[in-house]
Design an enzyme around this catalytic site. Structure first.
Site, short mmCIF file in Angstrom:
data_model
loop_
_atom_site.label_atom_id
_atom_site.label_comp_id
_atom_site.label_asym_id
_atom_site.label_seq_id
_atom_site.Cartn_x
_atom_site.Cartn_y
_atom_site.Cartn_z
N PRO A 53 0.83 -1.21 0.00
CA PRO A 53 0.00 0.00 0.00
C PRO A 53 0.86 1.26 0.00
CG PRO A 53 -0.70 -1.56 1.69
CD PRO A 53 0.61 -2.04 1.19
N PRO A 54 0.28 2.41 -0.34
CA PRO A 54 1.05 3.66 -0.33
C PRO A 54 1.58 3.99 1.06
CG PRO A 54 -1.02 3.94 -1.52
CD PRO A 54 -1.08 2.60 -0.86
N GLY A 55 2.80 4.48 1.13
CA GLY A 55 3.37 4.96 2.39
C GLY A 55 4.03 3.90 3.25
N THR A 56 4.15 2.67 2.75
CA THR A 56 4.71 1.61 3.58
C THR A 56 6.23 1.51 3.51
OG1 THR A 56 4.20 0.08 1.76
CG2 THR A 56 2.64 0.17 3.59
N GLY A 57 6.87 2.27 2.63
CA GLY A 57 8.33 2.33 2.63
C GLY A 57 9.01 1.69 1.44
N HIS A 94 -26.92 10.55 18.75
CA HIS A 94 -26.35 9.69 17.70
C HIS A 94 -25.00 9.12 18.17
CE1 HIS A 94 -25.76 8.62 13.35
NE2 HIS A 94 -24.49 8.59 13.76
N GLU A 95 -24.12 9.99 18.66
CA GLU A 95 -22.80 9.53 19.10
C GLU A 95 -22.90 8.71 20.38
OE1 GLU A 95 -20.34 9.71 17.21
OE2 GLU A 95 -21.26 11.07 15.77
N ASP A 103 -21.95 5.87 8.10
CA ASP A 103 -22.24 4.59 8.76
C ASP A 103 -22.92 3.61 7.80
OD1 ASP A 103 -21.27 5.77 11.06
OD2 ASP A 103 -23.24 6.44 11.71
#
Length: 651
Positions: free
Chosen positions: A241-245, A463-464, A538
């Protein structure tokens, strides 16, 4: 020195501009003076009868060119033009008004035989010595060609001289791209470049580091492998995935290998001109063979490595496919003894061409997954070295608070925490700054000044509160960290959870997650007897979760142990579903049934705990932010897995 060079360039520019203006002026003046003036046939016969015409040339049986005698070129017999009566006649006046210019006049004729008879009749009548000539073939001499087109070619030569003057000898000038368009754009790093990144700077990724370290070791000590009959791998593909190094690993390889390292992106091969991509691939590998042993790193290889024959227009010349074909040939063609290793990275491995992934081209596929808990600790240690921290910073706590974060996300958290601490005029970064940074990255910017009506704020609180209550009461729901009704990003309120990091998920766990997601709308219906649009996110997550359970993971009794998931990624190119319309109807019915069951389940649990729900909502309206301890006072203590319980205790 720079100003002097710029001044010299400006001087040359003005010289070329003046020369261009002169030649343009000559060209237009030539056109102005050389073009014949139009007259009509009656005017010509009037001039002819006066004996002023020396010669006429009939071209192509339809156009007549008229040449006046020398004595009449500039001295037409004209009286004072202020007195109309002094003109011989109207035709003579027309001649003057046409223009008093030497050279020729011209007019068109309809019937050549009629014109010739009338011309001979007037010539005999007035005893004229006017000559007539016929030119029916194209008359084109070298002199005429130079007069007509010489100026144009001269201007073209001056233009090219101007372009060449602007091209620097090193090929880096403004015009050099015209001649280097087929050359590779790869940047070369060698032992002379100061690349400071090594494998020590790459935290986590132990499995991926081991794979690429072996490639580096092969280049340094290849005899240890070749004496046993081993061959150097042709390539290694980093997938994740993007950003994993992935790119960071490539930088570490460049810093460790101590061999020539060519770095470029897959899009560097793409150009609007036909054949440029394949030409750049050939040029890249030619340069690499001169420097071998060496490494070529192609970032985002999916730009040219997409599977052939997908989403292309029939009959079109796909330049990307030509580039891919050349890359395949260079990686594993007839020349197989070159010590050139290709290292590539992508986060779209599902769309890559199968010929690119086979052994002999990319022999190794290295998965670079998001970091686990222990790896996140190492990544935090790397990024925290550069920060000014307070003494109570707990790396274990930070690592547990960031499940699912990639290395790039963790670097962003560290940087954002420093900015938050600086914004508050602190000398050191505290734990709370990191928590605020995590909230900022996940939920967005906090908007305390956003105007919300009292009745809307009350609905948001319930709701929360519904989300928080269900997540606390259900066994498999993710434990709550905090809940707030302060707007953040696009949400008007939010609840923060600490999901358990697990490799497998059971149907009971997925159903509990669906139930907790539907709890917000359930609470609204219980208290207000109506629902609102606040549950959009949701509902989206719930629908995808239910669909994945039924159509992908095979967790539905009616569908059975069947999965319609396509791991090859070819579904995105298909216009048909992998199942029949009857099956599609069953899937829709089962999704509706599952969501309805969990919605009713959430309503039942909240109705059984309605008083506690109201207390929790009122607390939210009063404090705006509630934590785990506040829910424990209302709903009682809850048992958590040991690892999560320790983290919540630390929090």
């Amino acid at each position: 020195m720079i100003n002097k060079k710029a001044k010299n360039r400006n001087n040359f520019f003005w010289i070329y501009a003046v020369i261009l203006a002169i030649f343009l002026g000559i060209f237009f003046l030539k056109s102005f003076f050389s073009n014949p003036k139009k007259i009509d046939q009656d005017t010509f016969f009037e001039i002819l009868s006066k004996g002023k015409v020396e010669k006429i040339i009939v071209k192509h049986k339809e156009i007549v060119h008229v040449f006046l005698k020398k004595e009449f070129n500039n001295d037409l017999i004209i009286k004072d033009k202020n007195h109309k009566n002094n003109w011989f006649n109207e035709n003579e006046k027309k001649i003057f008004l046409i223009q008093q210019k030497p050279l020729q006049y011209e007019f068109e004729i309809g019937d050549l035989q009629f014109f010739q008879r009338k011309f001979e009749k007037l010539k005999t009548k007035y005893d004229l010595d006017t000559l007539i000539d016929f030119k029916n073939q194209q008359e084109y001499t070298l002199t005429k060609f130079l007069l007509d087109y010489g100026i144009f070619f001269l201007l073209l030569i001056i233009f090219w001289i101007f372009i060449f003057r602007r091209i620097s000898p090193t090929g880096s000038g403004p015009g050099s791209q015209i001649f280097n368009i087929g050359k590779s754009k790869a940047r070369l790093f060698d032992e002379n470049d100061d690349i400071k990144i090594t494998f020590k700077d790459v935290a986590g990724l132990e499995g991926a580091k081991e794979e690429v370290q072996e490639i580096v070791d092969f280049l340094k000590n290849h005899n240890r492998y070749t004496k046993l009959g081993g061959k150097i791998p042709k390539g290694a593909l980093l997938i994740g995935p993007p950003g994993t190094g992935k790119t960071l690993l490539a930088k570490a390889v460049a810093g460790e290998a101590k061999v020539p390292f060519f770095s470029l992106s897959g899009s560097d091969f793409v150009e609007m001109f036909v054949g440029v991509g394949a030409s750049r691939v050939r040029d890249l590998f030619e340069k690499a063979k001169e420097k071998c042993p060496c490494i070529i790193f192609i970032d985002e290889i999916d730009a040219i490595g997409r599977a052939r024959g997908k989403s292309s227009i029939a009959g079109s010349n796909d330049e990307r496919e030509n580039t891919l074909n050349q890359l395949l040939t260079e990686m594993d063609g007839f020349e197989t003894q070159t010590n050139v290793i290709v290292l590539a990275a992508t986060n779209r491995s599902d769309i890559l061409d199968k010929a690119l992934l086979r052994p002999g081209r990319f022999d190794r596929t290295i998965l670079v997954d998001p970091p686990e808990l222990s790896e996140r600790k190492e990544i935090f240690r790397v990024h925290l070295k550069k920060l000014v921290l307070s003494k109570n910073i707990d790396i274990n706590f930070l690592a547990r608070q960031t499940p699912g974060f990639s290395g790039a996300d963790i670097a962003n958290v560290c940087n954002e925490s420093a900015l938050i601490a600086a914004r508050k005029n602190r000398n050191k970064i505290r734990n709370q700054d990191f928590l605020d940074a995590i909230d900022r990255i996940i939920g967005g910017l906090e908007k305390k000044n956003k105007i919300i009506k009292p009745n809307e704020k009350r609905r948001i609180a319930y709701h929360e509160a519904g989300h928080a209550a269900i997540s606390w009461l259900l066994e498999h729901a993710s434990p709550l960290v905090k809940v707030t009704i302060v707007p953040r990003g696009r949400s008007l309120g939010s609840a923060w959870y600490l999901p358990e990091e697990r490799q497998l998920t059971t149907p009971e766990q997925m159903k509990d997650e669906i139930c907790s997601l539907l709890a917000g709308r359930s609470a609204e219906e219980i208290i207000f007897k109506t629902v609102s649009t606040g549950a959009l996110n949701d509902l989206e997550r719930v629908t995808k979760q239910a669909q994945s359970m039924i159509a992908i993971f095979g967790l539905n009794d009616r569908i059975g142990n069947i999965s319609y998931y396509d791991s090859t990624g070819q579904d995105e190119f298909s216009f048909s579903k992998p199942y029949s319309e009857k099956t599609a109807q069953i899937i829709d019915e089962e999704i509706f049934k599952m969501i309805t069951e969990q919605y009713e389940r959430a309503k039942k649990i909240l109705n059984d705990n309605k008083k506690k729900l109201i207390i929790l909502a009122n607390e939210l309206l009063d404090k705006e932010v509630l934590f785990r301890d506040d829910l424990e006072k209302i709903f009682g203590k809850r048992d958590f897995p040991d690892e999560i319980g320790d983290l919540l205790e630390d929090n």
